[in-house]
Structures are given as structure tokens and as C-alpha cells.
Write a protein that holds these residues in place. Structure first.
Motif, mmCIF file in Angstrom:
data_model
loop_
_atom_site.group_PDB
_atom_site.id
_atom_site.type_symbol
_atom_site.label_atom_id
_atom_site.label_comp_id
_atom_site.label_asym_id
_atom_site.label_seq_id
_atom_site.Cartn_x
_atom_site.Cartn_y
_atom_site.Cartn_z
ATOM 1 N N ALA A 18 -25.744 38.079 -18.957
ATOM 2 C CA ALA A 18 -25.874 40.665 -20.029
ATOM 3 C C ALA A 18 -25.758 40.773 -18.500
ATOM 4 N N PHE A 19 -26.360 40.848 -17.061
ATOM 5 C CA PHE A 19 -26.442 41.447 -16.710
ATOM 6 C C PHE A 19 -25.086 41.644 -15.729
ATOM 7 N N HIS A 20 -24.789 41.009 -15.389
ATOM 8 C CA HIS A 20 -22.818 40.604 -15.296
ATOM 9 C C HIS A 20 -21.854 41.497 -15.881
ATOM 10 N N ALA A 21 -22.509 41.334 -17.163
ATOM 11 C CA ALA A 21 -21.252 41.746 -18.525
ATOM 12 C C ALA A 21 -21.253 42.772 -18.408
ATOM 13 N N VAL A 22 -22.469 43.913 -18.095
ATOM 14 C CA VAL A 22 -22.806 45.163 -17.738
ATOM 15 C C VAL A 22 -21.687 45.485 -16.574
ATOM 16 N N GLY A 27 -16.205 49.787 -15.201
ATOM 17 C CA GLY A 27 -14.785 50.425 -14.538
ATOM 18 C C GLY A 27 -15.171 50.396 -13.082
ATOM 19 N N MET A 28 -15.646 49.692 -12.421
ATOM 20 C CA MET A 28 -14.592 49.633 -10.967
ATOM 21 C C MET A 28 -14.046 49.189 -10.586
ATOM 22 N N ASP A 29 -13.375 49.903 -9.804
ATOM 23 C CA ASP A 29 -12.103 49.762 -9.121
ATOM 24 C C ASP A 29 -12.565 48.438 -8.884
ATOM 25 N N PRO A 30 -10.900 47.846 -9.557
ATOM 26 C CA PRO A 30 -11.101 46.233 -8.994
ATOM 27 C C PRO A 30 -10.840 45.906 -7.451
ATOM 28 N N ARG A 31 -10.566 46.633 -6.508
ATOM 29 C CA ARG A 31 -10.853 46.618 -4.949
ATOM 30 C C ARG A 31 -12.011 46.225 -4.356
ATOM 31 N N SER A 32 -12.782 47.146 -4.680
ATOM 32 C CA SER A 32 -14.298 47.241 -4.626
ATOM 33 C C SER A 32 -15.079 45.412 -4.821
ATOM 34 N N LEU A 82 -26.494 48.977 -9.559
ATOM 35 C CA LEU A 82 -26.806 50.116 -10.751
ATOM 36 C C LEU A 82 -25.581 49.839 -11.601
ATOM 37 N N ALA A 83 -25.770 49.824 -13.142
ATOM 38 C CA ALA A 83 -24.380 49.643 -13.298
ATOM 39 C C ALA A 83 -24.497 50.617 -14.961
ATOM 40 N N THR A 84 -23.808 51.308 -16.113
ATOM 41 C CA THR A 84 -24.625 51.492 -17.168
ATOM 42 C C THR A 84 -23.116 51.473 -18.045
ATOM 43 N N ARG A 85 -22.697 50.905 -19.039
ATOM 44 C CA ARG A 85 -21.897 50.669 -20.158
ATOM 45 C C ARG A 85 -21.197 52.058 -20.329
ATOM 46 N N PRO A 86 -19.767 52.710 -20.844
ATOM 47 C CA PRO A 86 -19.459 53.935 -20.335
ATOM 48 C C PRO A 86 -19.947 54.248 -21.855
ATOM 49 N N GLY A 87 -20.409 53.794 -22.896
ATOM 50 C CA GLY A 87 -21.095 54.587 -24.632
ATOM 51 C C GLY A 87 -22.047 55.048 -23.829
ATOM 52 N N ALA A 88 -23.519 54.189 -23.101
ATOM 53 C CA ALA A 88 -24.735 54.789 -22.810
ATOM 54 C C ALA A 88 -24.701 55.862 -21.590
ATOM 55 N N ARG A 89 -23.348 56.032 -21.571
ATOM 56 C CA ARG A 89 -23.722 57.602 -19.688
ATOM 57 C C ARG A 89 -24.190 58.840 -20.449
ATOM 58 N N GLY A 90 -24.424 59.336 -19.649
ATOM 59 C CA GLY A 90 -25.467 60.833 -20.491
ATOM 60 C C GLY A 90 -26.738 60.579 -20.803
ATOM 61 N N GLY A 91 -26.966 59.765 -21.297
ATOM 62 C CA GLY A 91 -28.528 59.386 -22.077
ATOM 63 C C GLY A 91 -29.563 59.864 -21.184
ATOM 64 N N GLY A 92 -30.158 59.022 -19.923
ATOM 65 C CA GLY A 92 -30.810 59.177 -19.224
ATOM 66 C C GLY A 92 -30.859 58.031 -18.673
ATOM 67 N N VAL A 93 -29.804 56.127 -18.915
ATOM 68 C CA VAL A 93 -29.973 55.619 -18.751
ATOM 69 C C VAL A 93 -30.402 55.257 -17.477
ATOM 70 N N GLY A 94 -29.139 55.264 -16.791
ATOM 71 C CA GLY A 94 -29.014 55.220 -15.228
ATOM 72 C C GLY A 94 -30.229 55.403 -14.201
ATOM 73 N N ALA A 116 -25.576 51.852 -1.125
ATOM 74 C CA ALA A 116 -24.732 51.671 -0.937
ATOM 75 C C ALA A 116 -23.944 52.551 -2.145
ATOM 76 N N VAL A 117 -22.873 52.748 -1.541
ATOM 77 C CA VAL A 117 -21.376 53.638 -2.676
ATOM 78 C C VAL A 117 -20.297 53.137 -2.504
ATOM 79 N N SER A 118 -19.554 52.510 -2.985
ATOM 80 C CA SER A 118 -17.945 51.805 -2.646
ATOM 81 C C SER A 118 -17.588 53.456 -1.873
ATOM 82 N N GLN A 119 -17.168 52.804 -1.405
ATOM 83 C CA GLN A 119 -15.424 54.034 -0.542
ATOM 84 C C GLN A 119 -14.812 53.949 -2.286
ATOM 85 N N PHE A 120 -14.050 53.347 -3.539
ATOM 86 C CA PHE A 120 -14.002 53.249 -4.444
ATOM 87 C C PHE A 120 -14.540 53.583 -5.918
#
Length: 167
Positions: A18-22, A27-32, A82-94, A116-120
């Protein structure tokens, strides 16, 4: 802790898929190097000595967000994945997931949280800066050598009580 429509709980070995699925849904850039993370990579990262993580789980919706952490020396706890599903963003989850890692750091006697934040993925920098993280020239010990160097941010957690960070 409950945020918006999600409850936060510590991750356990059965949560790795489930962690991996999130992570993959974020939506991370595939180059990352993020996009190349395997279930085995996650298991090693989340369950190595001193490491752990949290899932944000929605009622009937499954995992909405995730975050990992691991020690990086005596003074630093590294926040990662750290990741949130796109539909869950903006609600304070992150934000709540970040605060949980900061709480772990404080309770464990760490003086700071590093991430650390990816350049992508530089569009997320304002999110972390709003939470009090500042860009530093520190090296990220877990950087993937086949990826561009990440932007490293840190936040002191030894002087700010957890309650003050919820404002």
C-alpha cells in the motif's frame, strides 16, 4: 491523529504494498530514482534499525499518504518518501505526515529533520519551506548516484514544541 478524512498510523510490514502504491500514484517524474523504488527497497528502508514510517488511511479509501524516516547520525532524522495521492492533496495529509516524523525526531532526541527533494520535483519546495524547512548545502547520504544531486532541506526540531507547529 486524524486529519481531514484520514487517520495516521505507524507502518507495518504488511503495509509495504500500500505504501508503494501511494508512492507510485503520487505522480513523480519517471526520471527520478523514486520511480525505480521496489517493494524490497521499501522494506529495507522502512524496517532498518531506527527507521519507520506512517500511513494516512482514509475511511473506505485505503492509503491516502505515506512517509518514511531513518536515522542519519546521532543528531539527524531523515524524512523520506513523503507522498499523497493526488485526490488527497490540500487537506493537510502531507503536513500531518511531516509533523509525525518531526514528533518522532523530537521524542528520539534528534536535533533536526533532514529531507532531500529530487531535481525532478522542485515544485514541492514551497510546501516544505512553509513548514519551516530551509535549503542547506548538506549532502544527502542516500542520494542515488545515477540521479542529479537533490536539494537538501533541514529543520531544527529541538527548540519548537510540537503544539506550536500545528498553528
Amino acid at each position: 491523529m486524524t486529519v481531514a478524512r484520514a487517520a495516521l498510523r505507524p507502518v507495518n510490514p504488511d503495509d509495504v504494498p500500500a505504501f508503494h502504491a501511494v508512492m507510485m500514484a503520487a505522480g513523480m517524474d519517471p526520471r527520478s530514482s523514486w520511480a525505480r523504488t521496489t517493494l524490497l527497497d521499501l522494506e529495507r528502508s522502512l524496517f532498518s534499525p531506527g527507521a519507520g514510517g506512517f500511513l494516512a488511511v482514509g475511511s473506505g479509501e485505503g492509503a491516502l499518504g505515506c512517509v518514511g524516516y531513518r536515522p542519519d547520525g546521532a543528531a539527524t532524522l531523515t524524512l523520506n518518501k513523503l507522498a499523497t495521492r493526488p485526490g488527497a492533496r490540500g487537506g493537510g495529509v502531507g503536513r500531518a505526515l511531516v509533523w509525525q516524523v518531526e514528533h518522532v525526531a523530537r521524542a528520539g532526541g534528534y536535533r533536526r529533520v533532514l529531507l532531500a527533494v529530487s531535481q525532478f520535483n522542485l515544485d514541492v519546495l514551497p510546501f516544505y519551506e512553509k513548514l519551516g524547512y530551509v535549503v542547506t548545502d548538506d549532502t544527502y547520504a542516500h542520494a542515488n548516484p545515477s540521479s542529479p544531486p537533490p536539494v537538501v532541506l533541514v529543520k531544527s526540531v529541538s527548540t519548537a514544541p510540537y503544539e506550536d507547529m500545528q498553528r
